[in-house]
Every structure is written in structure tokens, then in C-alpha cells.
Design a protein around this motif. Structure first.
Motif, PDB file in Angstrom:
ATOM      1  N   GLY A 116      19.213  21.156  -2.026  1.00 50.60           N
ATOM      2  CA  GLY A 116      18.100  20.602  -2.767  1.00 50.60           C
ATOM      3  C   GLY A 116      17.327  19.584  -1.941  1.00 50.60           C
ATOM      4  N   GLU A 117      16.626  18.707  -2.617  1.00 50.73           N
ATOM      5  CA  GLU A 117      15.747  17.730  -1.970  1.00 50.73           C
ATOM      6  C   GLU A 117      16.519  16.781  -1.050  1.00 50.73           C
ATOM      7  N   PRO A 118      16.091  16.646   0.212  1.00 51.84           N
ATOM      8  CA  PRO A 118      16.726  15.678   1.113  1.00 51.84           C
ATOM      9  C   PRO A 118      16.596  14.262   0.567  1.00 51.84           C
ATOM     10  N   ASP A 119      17.622  13.440   0.771  1.00 58.70           N
ATOM     11  CA  ASP A 119      17.566  12.068   0.289  1.00 58.70           C
ATOM     12  C   ASP A 119      17.272  11.067   1.404  1.00 58.70           C
ATOM     13  N   ALA A 120      16.978  11.560   2.603  1.00 60.78           N
ATOM     14  CA  ALA A 120      16.633  10.684   3.724  1.00 60.78           C
ATOM     15  C   ALA A 120      15.139  10.780   4.017  1.00 60.78           C
ATOM     16  N   ARG A 121      14.583   9.707   4.572  1.00 61.04           N
ATOM     17  CA  ARG A 121      13.177   9.649   4.946  1.00 61.04           C
ATOM     18  C   ARG A 121      13.063   9.213   6.411  1.00 61.04           C
ATOM     19  N   ILE A 122      11.900   9.443   6.971  1.00 60.91           N
ATOM     20  CA  ILE A 122      11.678   9.067   8.364  1.00 60.91           C
ATOM     21  C   ILE A 122      11.495   7.558   8.505  1.00 60.91           C
ATOM     22  N   TYR A 123      10.833   6.940   7.520  1.00 61.26           N
ATOM     23  CA  TYR A 123      10.575   5.514   7.545  1.00 61.26           C
ATOM     24  C   TYR A 123      11.194   4.865   6.312  1.00 61.26           C
ATOM     25  N   PRO A 124      11.282   3.537   6.264  1.00 59.16           N
ATOM     26  CA  PRO A 124      11.972   2.873   5.149  1.00 59.16           C
ATOM     27  C   PRO A 124      11.430   3.181   3.765  1.00 59.16           C
ATOM     28  N   ASP A 125      10.097   3.347   3.618  1.00 54.08           N
ATOM     29  CA  ASP A 125       9.581   3.641   2.279  1.00 54.08           C
ATOM     30  C   ASP A 125       9.846   5.102   1.942  1.00 54.08           C
ATOM     31  N   SER A 126       9.680   5.477   0.700  1.00 48.61           N
ATOM     32  CA  SER A 126      10.092   6.796   0.235  1.00 48.61           C
ATOM     33  C   SER A 126       8.920   7.727  -0.047  1.00 48.61           C
ATOM     34  N   SER A 127       7.772   7.478   0.537  1.00 49.26           N
ATOM     35  CA  SER A 127       6.605   8.310   0.258  1.00 49.26           C
ATOM     36  C   SER A 127       6.771   9.709   0.837  1.00 49.26           C
TER      37      SER A 127
ATOM     38  N   ARG B 203       4.915  11.471   2.653  1.00 44.94           N
ATOM     39  CA  ARG B 203       4.487  11.672   4.043  1.00 44.94           C
ATOM     40  C   ARG B 203       5.618  11.405   5.028  1.00 44.94           C
ATOM     41  N   ASN B 204       6.660  10.747   4.552  1.00 44.99           N
ATOM     42  CA  ASN B 204       7.791  10.452   5.426  1.00 44.99           C
ATOM     43  C   ASN B 204       8.889  11.495   5.335  1.00 44.99           C
ATOM     44  N   SER B 205       8.604  12.623   4.752  1.00 47.78           N
ATOM     45  CA  SER B 205       9.607  13.657   4.555  1.00 47.78           C
ATOM     46  C   SER B 205      10.189  14.131   5.880  1.00 47.78           C
ATOM     47  N   VAL B 206      11.502  14.335   5.898  1.00 45.00           N
ATOM     48  CA  VAL B 206      12.151  14.838   7.103  1.00 45.00           C
ATOM     49  C   VAL B 206      11.697  16.261   7.428  1.00 45.00           C
ATOM     50  N   TYR B 207      11.140  16.962   6.452  1.00 42.44           N
ATOM     51  CA  TYR B 207      10.620  18.301   6.708  1.00 42.44           C
ATOM     52  C   TYR B 207       9.526  18.282   7.777  1.00 42.44           C
TER      53      TYR B 207
ATOM     54  N   HIS C   7       9.180  16.266  10.465  1.00 38.98           N
ATOM     55  CA  HIS C   7       9.484  15.746  11.797  1.00 38.98           C
ATOM     56  C   HIS C   7       9.818  16.886  12.751  1.00 38.98           C
ATOM     57  N   SER C   8       9.215  16.867  13.925  1.00 39.16           N
ATOM     58  CA  SER C   8       9.344  17.980  14.870  1.00 39.16           C
ATOM     59  C   SER C   8      10.745  18.106  15.461  1.00 39.16           C
ATOM     60  N   LYS C   9      11.538  17.040  15.404  1.00 34.73           N
ATOM     61  CA  LYS C   9      12.877  17.078  15.996  1.00 34.73           C
ATOM     62  C   LYS C   9      13.978  17.264  14.956  1.00 34.73           C
ATOM     63  N   ILE C  10      13.571  17.466  13.695  1.00 32.87           N
ATOM     64  CA  ILE C  10      14.544  17.639  12.615  1.00 32.87           C
ATOM     65  C   ILE C  10      14.291  18.959  11.900  1.00 32.87           C
ATOM     66  N   LYS C  11      15.330  19.766  11.783  1.00 31.73           N
ATOM     67  CA  LYS C  11      15.252  21.002  11.003  1.00 31.73           C
ATOM     68  C   LYS C  11      16.084  20.823   9.737  1.00 31.73           C
ATOM     69  N   VAL C  12      15.499  21.102   8.589  1.00 29.57           N
ATOM     70  CA  VAL C  12      16.178  20.925   7.308  1.00 29.57           C
ATOM     71  C   VAL C  12      16.647  22.278   6.774  1.00 29.57           C
ATOM     72  N   ILE C  13      17.913  22.328   6.375  1.00 31.71           N
ATOM     73  CA  ILE C  13      18.463  23.480   5.654  1.00 31.71           C
ATOM     74  C   ILE C  13      18.842  22.956   4.270  1.00 31.71           C
TER      75      ILE C  13
END
Length: 232
Positions: free
Chosen positions: A67-78, A80-84, A86-92
Motif C-alpha cells: 500500500g501507500e509508502p509511509d516515508a517521504r523524501i523531505y521532513p514534511d508530508s506533502s 510532492r515529496n513522495s518516494v515514487y 525520486h530517481s534513486k528509489i524504486k517502490v514496490i
């Protein structure tokens, strides 16, 4: 009053989780296993990866969740910070049958598992059983196997969990700097770490398959059954 304590070991299915000596590959892939279990600390794993390897082209992170990832790229949870994004992160983000999970392990080079607490710790145990270097918090159930690969330092603290883990007591706080240091150490010293983990994997495969550890479960169940029959 004395109460007996029975020790039951965690097992693996050897047809899927068997020892293999690993060698460093390029690009290098870390695997983090997270949501929906907040105690697995996906955010800590993502932060450590970005802080340590953001400027290194051939190191990537696979972020496994359901389901939905619970981590973000930056401290806020918007969004736009979705790990989806980021070019160096692949989400399964789907649940995988155990056969596909085993295949996923084979596609990566190191598991990072900065958990705050485990009842069993099956996933890092399985990765070690395959000989994959695994950085795992050396706390709770993981003390049974964390030192077979790369144990992660921790302290017990007051960090809060959400969902079913809320108000569940004291949790381990993985040492963030130790995680960053050990991720870098694994990349730089991969052959040594892989060799040490391979030794642990061979021990698990020899002594701790489900076929072997289940004998203790069976014996205890028979003891309970016999006691119940005598009471009838």
C-alpha cells in the motif's frame, strides 16, 4: 511459583532461502521493507540512504511496502515529496507471494532493517539465510540472528508508533549514525561482509529449517494435548 519457559526457534524454507555466496555488483541495490508496519522505520531507512548515497550514481534503494509508502523524501508530508518521484528509489507497493519475495532478495545486495521491535523478525532472518548482507537492529527477537550479518546499534527509548502499535510500551531506537556508517561499510567492504553472512546462512540452513525446528513445536503441542486428555 516457577513457570517453565520454552524456547522455539524461527525456521526457513530451504527450497527458497538457501545459502549463496554473494559478490558485489554494480549498480548496488539496498532493500528496505516498511509500511504498513511503522515499527520498521521506513523513514529512517530512506533518510539514511539519501544522506549517505544521494550523490553516488550507482547505488539505489528498493523500498518494499504494502500500500501507500509511509516515508517521504523531505521532513514534511506533502505529496510532492513522495518516494515514487525520486530517481534513486524504486517502490514496490504490493504484497508478494513468498516465491517472488525470495526472487526480490536475489535482485538486491543488502537489506536494511532498522526496526524498533520484532516478535519474530522473519524478513531479515530470511535474507540472512540467503547469504545477503543484512543491517538489522540488534534488539528484541532479532538478537537471535542479527550478529550473523551486520547488527545495528540501538537504545531503548520513548519513540511512538501508530496504528496497532500505539501505546504498546518501550521500543528500540535504532542508532541513525550507525546505520549510515554501516551502509557505507557494507558497500566498501562487501566481499568480507558477504562471506561472514554466508557463514551465518550455512548455519541456518543446517540447523534451523522449518522441518527441524518444528519438531520442538510438535513435542510441546503433544505435551499440552496429553495434559488436557488427563484432565478430561
Amino acid at each position: 511459583m516457577e513457570v517453565p519457559v520454552f524456547d522455539f526457534q524461527l525456521g526457513v524454507e530451504p527450497s527458497l532461502f538457501f545459502p549463496k555466496l554473494r559478490y558485489k555488483r554494480s549498480p548496488f541495490h539496498f532493500l528496505s521493507i516498511g509500511a504498513p508496519s511503522t515499527r520498521k522505520n521506513s523513514q529512517i531507512a530512506v533518510n539514511a540512504f539519501l544522506d549517505t548515497f544521494a550523490g553516488i550514481d550507482d547505488v539505489f534503494l528498493i523500498y518494499k511496502c504494502i500500500g501507500e509508502p509511509d516515508a517521504r523524501i523531505y521532513p514534511d508530508s506533502s505529496a510532492r515529496n513522495s518516494v515514487y518521484k525520486h530517481s534513486k528509489i524504486k517502490v514496490i507497493d504490493i504484497d508478494l507471494p513468498i516465491e517472488q519475495l525470495s526472487e526480490l532478495y536475489d535482485s538486491i545486495d543488502c537489506v536494511i532493517y532498522p526496526t524498533s521491535g520484532e516478535g519474530w523478525g522473519l524478513m531479515p532472518y530470511q535474507s540472512i539465510a540467503k547469504g545477503i548482507p543484512t543491517i538489522c537492529t540488534n534488539a528484541t527477537a532479532c538478537t537471535e540472528f542479527a550478529e550473523m550479518s551486520v547488527p545495528l546499534n540501538f537504545s531503548f527509548g520513548k519513540n511512538k508508533m501508530s496504528g496497532i502499535y500505539e501505546d504498546a510500551g518501550v521500543w528500540a531506537e535504532p542508532d541513525y549514525q550507525d546505520l549510515c556508517d554501516k551502509m557505507l561499510y557494507v558497500v566498501k567492504n562487501y566481499d568480507k561482509v558477504a562471506s561472514d553472512t554466508f557463514d551465518g546462512a550455512k548455519y541456518i540452513n543446517k540447523n534451523l529449517t522449518w522441518e527441524k525446528v518444528s519438531l520442538d513445536y510438535k513435542e510441546r503441542l503433544c505435551q499440552i494435548s496429553n495434559k488436557l486428555e488427563k484432565k478430561v
